[in-house]
Structure formats: C-alpha cells, structure tokens
Scaffold this motif. Structure first.
Motif, PDB file in Angstrom:
ATOM      1  N   PRO A 259      42.259 -11.120  75.460  1.00 35.61           N
ATOM      2  CA  PRO A 259      44.054 -10.600  75.234  1.00 35.61           C
ATOM      3  C   PRO A 259      43.920 -12.168  73.942  1.00 35.61           C
ATOM      4  N   GLY A 260      43.592 -12.937  73.471  1.00 33.37           N
ATOM      5  CA  GLY A 260      44.352 -13.800  72.746  1.00 33.37           C
ATOM      6  C   GLY A 260      43.973 -14.896  73.066  1.00 33.37           C
ATOM      7  N   ASP A 261      43.594 -15.536  72.288  1.00 28.39           N
ATOM      8  CA  ASP A 261      43.673 -17.424  71.728  1.00 28.39           C
ATOM      9  C   ASP A 261      44.228 -18.378  72.713  1.00 28.39           C
ATOM     10  N   ASP A 262      45.005 -17.970  72.596  1.00 29.01           N
ATOM     11  CA  ASP A 262      46.606 -18.114  73.279  1.00 29.01           C
ATOM     12  C   ASP A 262      46.405 -18.194  74.785  1.00 29.01           C
ATOM     13  N   TYR A 263      45.572 -16.780  75.295  1.00 30.73           N
ATOM     14  CA  TYR A 263      45.752 -16.734  76.745  1.00 30.73           C
ATOM     15  C   TYR A 263      44.247 -17.170  76.893  1.00 30.73           C
ATOM     16  N   VAL A 264      43.727 -17.726  76.572  1.00 35.43           N
ATOM     17  CA  VAL A 264      42.127 -17.951  76.679  1.00 35.43           C
ATOM     18  C   VAL A 264      41.616 -19.439  76.549  1.00 35.43           C
ATOM     19  N   ASP A 265      40.804 -20.301  77.058  1.00 31.82           N
ATOM     20  CA  ASP A 265      40.770 -21.201  77.729  1.00 31.82           C
ATOM     21  C   ASP A 265      39.351 -21.442  76.726  1.00 31.82           C
ATOM     22  N   TRP A 266      38.800 -20.520  78.036  1.00 31.08           N
ATOM     23  CA  TRP A 266      36.915 -21.354  77.835  1.00 31.08           C
ATOM     24  C   TRP A 266      36.523 -19.081  77.929  1.00 31.08           C
ATOM     25  N   VAL A 267      35.606 -18.504  77.064  1.00 29.06           N
ATOM     26  CA  VAL A 267      35.315 -17.073  76.865  1.00 29.06           C
ATOM     27  C   VAL A 267      33.151 -17.060  77.421  1.00 29.06           C
ATOM     28  N   GLY A 268      33.427 -16.134  78.456  1.00 29.38           N
ATOM     29  CA  GLY A 268      32.510 -16.077  79.104  1.00 29.38           C
ATOM     30  C   GLY A 268      31.813 -14.910  79.098  1.00 29.38           C
ATOM     31  N   ALA A 269      30.224 -14.642  79.710  1.00 29.28           N
ATOM     32  CA  ALA A 269      29.400 -13.273  79.876  1.00 29.28           C
ATOM     33  C   ALA A 269      28.850 -13.571  81.194  1.00 29.28           C
ATOM     34  N   THR A 270      28.639 -11.687  81.730  1.00 30.24           N
ATOM     35  CA  THR A 270      27.216 -12.149  82.993  1.00 30.24           C
ATOM     36  C   THR A 270      26.519 -11.550  82.417  1.00 30.24           C
ATOM     37  N   GLY A 271      25.249 -11.733  83.011  1.00 32.10           N
ATOM     38  CA  GLY A 271      24.287 -11.014  82.541  1.00 32.10           C
ATOM     39  C   GLY A 271      22.538 -11.610  83.355  1.00 32.10           C
ATOM     40  N   TYR A 272      21.888 -10.469  83.480  1.00 33.74           N
ATOM     41  CA  TYR A 272      20.474 -10.648  84.356  1.00 33.74           C
ATOM     42  C   TYR A 272      19.287 -10.270  83.787  1.00 33.74           C
ATOM     43  N   TYR A 273      18.415 -10.913  84.278  1.00 30.45           N
ATOM     44  CA  TYR A 273      17.294 -10.303  83.816  1.00 30.45           C
ATOM     45  C   TYR A 273      16.746  -9.909  85.012  1.00 30.45           C
ATOM     46  N   GLY A 274      16.275  -9.037  84.992  1.00 34.69           N
ATOM     47  CA  GLY A 274      16.047  -7.798  86.464  1.00 34.69           C
ATOM     48  C   GLY A 274      16.495  -6.751  86.869  1.00 34.69           C
ATOM     49  N   THR A 275      17.554  -6.258  86.318  1.00 37.27           N
ATOM     50  CA  THR A 275      18.429  -5.102  86.696  1.00 37.27           C
ATOM     51  C   THR A 275      18.918  -4.157  85.718  1.00 37.27           C
ATOM     52  N   GLY A 276      19.028  -3.562  86.282  1.00 38.44           N
ATOM     53  CA  GLY A 276      19.347  -2.229  85.315  1.00 38.44           C
ATOM     54  C   GLY A 276      18.395  -2.157  84.239  1.00 38.44           C
ATOM     55  N   VAL A 277      19.298  -1.740  83.209  1.00 39.54           N
ATOM     56  CA  VAL A 277      18.740  -2.097  81.599  1.00 39.54           C
ATOM     57  C   VAL A 277      17.848  -3.299  81.647  1.00 39.54           C
ATOM     58  N   PHE A 278      17.638  -4.570  82.213  1.00 44.55           N
ATOM     59  CA  PHE A 278      16.969  -5.860  81.695  1.00 44.55           C
ATOM     60  C   PHE A 278      15.952  -5.604  82.861  1.00 44.55           C
ATOM     61  N   THR A 279      16.166  -4.619  82.874  1.00 45.26           N
ATOM     62  CA  THR A 279      14.072  -4.664  84.377  1.00 45.26           C
ATOM     63  C   THR A 279      12.978  -5.369  83.723  1.00 45.26           C
ATOM     64  N   ASN A 280      12.864  -4.740  82.951  1.00 40.06           N
ATOM     65  CA  ASN A 280      11.690  -5.021  81.582  1.00 40.06           C
ATOM     66  C   ASN A 280      12.406  -6.251  81.426  1.00 40.06           C
TER      67      ASN A 280
END
Length: 386
Positions: A259-280
């Motif tokens: 949305p742009g820096d004027d509309y966001v304070d923190w950026v994030g990310a979701t990620g897990y080890y052990g599922t989907g492509v990250f099973t290995n």
C-alpha cells in the motif's frame, strides 16, 4: 492696595502649599480605582523580584518499542485472549514473558470487544489483531472433510464473494469498520493490526488471485480501511503488512500488493519450517531471505516475523530454533518474531518436547530479548532510530 504684612504673607504661603497638595499629591494616594494612574513615574527604580521562577523540568523522552538493539518475542495461541492456558504453558516453557500477543478475528462473526485487548495489555503484551475479512466457518467446515486434498480446501475457503476486496474498497463494510475504529481509539493505548495477511497467496478471499479479485484491489482495500481509521481518530494503530514468505515465482511481486510507506508501519512475513516446500530442512535465511531481499527494494520499514514455527518431523526442530535466534541479530531490520504456539496439522509448539523447550528458552535468554512492553511506549517506526 492691601499691604502684604508678615502674617498675611505666611497665610498666602500656607494656601499655596495646600493647593499644591490638592493637585499634585492627593490624587496618587486616595480615591477609587479609576483615579489610580498606570503611567510610569519618571526615574522610578525597577521592581526587584525576590526569588526567580524555577526552570521548567525537562520533558522525559517517550520509550520506544522495541528499544534500541532489542527485538521482541511474541506468541500466537489457538484461543488467544479467550483462554490463557496455552500462553501460560508457553511462558513457562520459554522462561520468557512475551511482549506481543497475536490473535485472530473474522469479520463475519466478531464484533469489537474491549475485554480481549485489555486482557492482553494487562499481561504486559502489545495486542496485535490479525484482522481477517471472511467467514472462517467456511474453512472449518471444509477441514472437517478429511478426504479433501489441502488445495481443494484452499479453493473452498477462498471462494467468498461477499468479502471481495472491491466491496471493502467501495465502502460496503464501513459501518462495521467504524465500530472497530471507535473501539480501538477508545482503548487509549497502542494496538497493532495485521490486516488481511498472506495476500500474495491464493488461499484466502482477500488474495488477489482468488475470489474474483483483480490486480490493484488489495491496495485499494487496505488504503480504504487505513483512511477510515485515520478519519475516526484511531491513530493508536500500528499497521502491519504481512505477506507469505516467497518460495517461487508464483507468489507474485510483493511490491504489487504494497500500500505504500504512508499506509504501513511494520512489514512482516509468514514462514514455517516443516511444511509445504519447506518440509526438508531449510534454515531461517533460506525461508525468509528471498522475501527480505525483495522487501528491501521498495521499503525500509521495520520488519516482524509475524508467524513462524517448526515441526519436528525430521528431528531437527530444536536445531532450527537455535540457528534462527543466532541468525536474527544479523538482520538489524527485524524488530520482532511471533511464534505460532499451536498444534494444528503439525505440532508447532515449543512445549512439544523438553528438548525443544530448552532450545527456545536458552535462545531467548539473550539480553537482546529481555525487556518489557508498557502502554506508554510508542512503536518503533525506523530501523535503528527511536
């Protein structure tokens, strides 16, 4: 002509003195307020002040969350502030008081409830609302059909036309949004909102690749929600934009959803080890590295790992935890991590085994993660600068 004798001369002199008194001296010493003149007296000495006024006390600096060179450790449990049993188990296993609690709320069923936020803040944690524009009961019903493949479940739960992004941007939910904006404003302390996360996938109704949404709809919806909160005076919100960690080109260009820096304070990310492509076994940098590189091309906002966890399917969960917390200090832009303390599909909890709990507790014992949140703190909006 009258002769001026000595007695008469004395009488004239006395009269002159009386006249001088009447016209020059008496008006300054008698009479009402209207007779008191404000003109300065010639050659008058300035008035001396006996004691000088005290100097004003310096205004104390507002503490920043998280403080310099610190990173918070947060938690998300299945029942959130509705039941703190899982939180207490996590806190005991980690030997650590989390500074943030993330909890979810769906638009179809949930109204603003101040009690949930107050329960979290009273425990010394910043409330982070995972705000989800959908009917999560569709997902629950699909998951009950155990024979359905995971991708089929994704298609079922993401198909909710009532919650298309265009409807949000066009104002169809404005009365609902205002009720939350007014409620959050009334809290009087900071709240983080992670709105419509993992938008770069295709498994939620707010993903642009699902539910009849079109390119650009996500940014329009985000900005509309943000602007409505601003107009309502809900300026105590830290806005958290949180895509899914990229694993291949199919997850799209993240800048298209930003949305742009004027509309966001923190950026994030979701990620897990052990599922989907990250099973290995994938290290923290292997899972989140491509996402961080791409984010750095269009924003310098502080980053939070808004959901992460590890399974023990290959027996390397404790190893992944230790490696992750050794890695985090190298990424100065990362100001926090939220652990998914839930046994769902796989057991992501640190309380899953004594060895895993010990690895987590030893990792977060580092002074970098040891500090407290308080409602008086303001969110850090720049990396490395209060």
């Amino acid at each position: 002509m009258m002769r001026l004798t000595l007695p008469r001369a004395l009488l004239v002199a006395a009269g002159a003195l009386l006249l001088a008194y009447a016209f020059a001296i008496a008006p300054t010493t008698s009479g009402g307020p209207e007779d008191r003149r404000t003109e300065p007296v010639a050659n008058a000495e300035p008035r001396v002040v006996a004691e000088s006024a005290p100097s004003p006390s310096p205004v104390p600096a507002v503490a920043v969350f998280p403080p310099d060179d610190k990173a918070f450790v947060g938690v998300m449990t299945e029942k959130g502030p509705h039941d703190f049993a899982a939180l207490d188990t996590f806190t005991a296993a980690a030997a650590h008081q989390p500074q943030v609690m993330l909890f979810s709320s769906g638009w179809a069923t949930d109204e603003f409830d101040r009690t949930l936020f107050d329960r979290i803040s009273s425990r010394g944690m910043l409330p982070m609302l995972g705000w989800e524009p959908w009917d999560y009961r569709v997902d629950q019903q699909a998951r009950k059909q155990k024979t359905l493949p995971a991708r089929q479940v994704d298609r079922i739960r993401s198909n909710q036309p009532a919650y298309r992004l265009s409807r949000i941007a066009n104002g169809d939910f404005d009365s609902y949004l205002r009720s939350w904006a007014d409620g959050i404003r009334s809290l009087g302390y900071p709240v983080a909102i992670r709105f419509a996360h993992e938008m770069n996938g295709d498994w939620y109704p707010w993903c642009e690749k699902a539910n009849g949404n079109r390119p650009g709809d996500y940014v329009k919806a985000w900005r509309h929600v943000h602007d409505l909160f601003q107009a309502a005076g809900a300026t105590n919100v830290t806005w958290v934009w949180s895509p899914n960690a990229r694993w291949n080109k199919s997850t799209g260009h993240l800048a298209d959803y930003y949305p742009g820096d004027d509309y966001v304070d923190w950026v994030g990310a979701t990620g897990y080890y052990g599922t989907g492509v990250f099973t290995n076994y994938w290290s923290f940098d292997e899972i989140f590295g491509p996402t961080m590189t791409e984010l750095g091309r269009f924003t310098s906002k502080p980053m939070v790992i808004t959901e992460t966890g590890a399974s023990d399917a290959s027996g390397r969960k404790a190893e992944w935890i230790r490696e992750t917390f050794r890695t985090l200090p190298r990424h100065r832009n990362i100001i926090g991590l939220i652990w998914f303390e839930v046994d769902k599909e796989l057991d992501w909890r640190i309380a899953s085994s004594p060895a895993v709990a010990a690895a987590f507790a030893q990792s977060v014992a580092d002074p970098r993660y040891r500090f407290s949140w308080s409602p008086e703190m303001r969110p850090r909006l720049d990396v490395g600068h209060p």
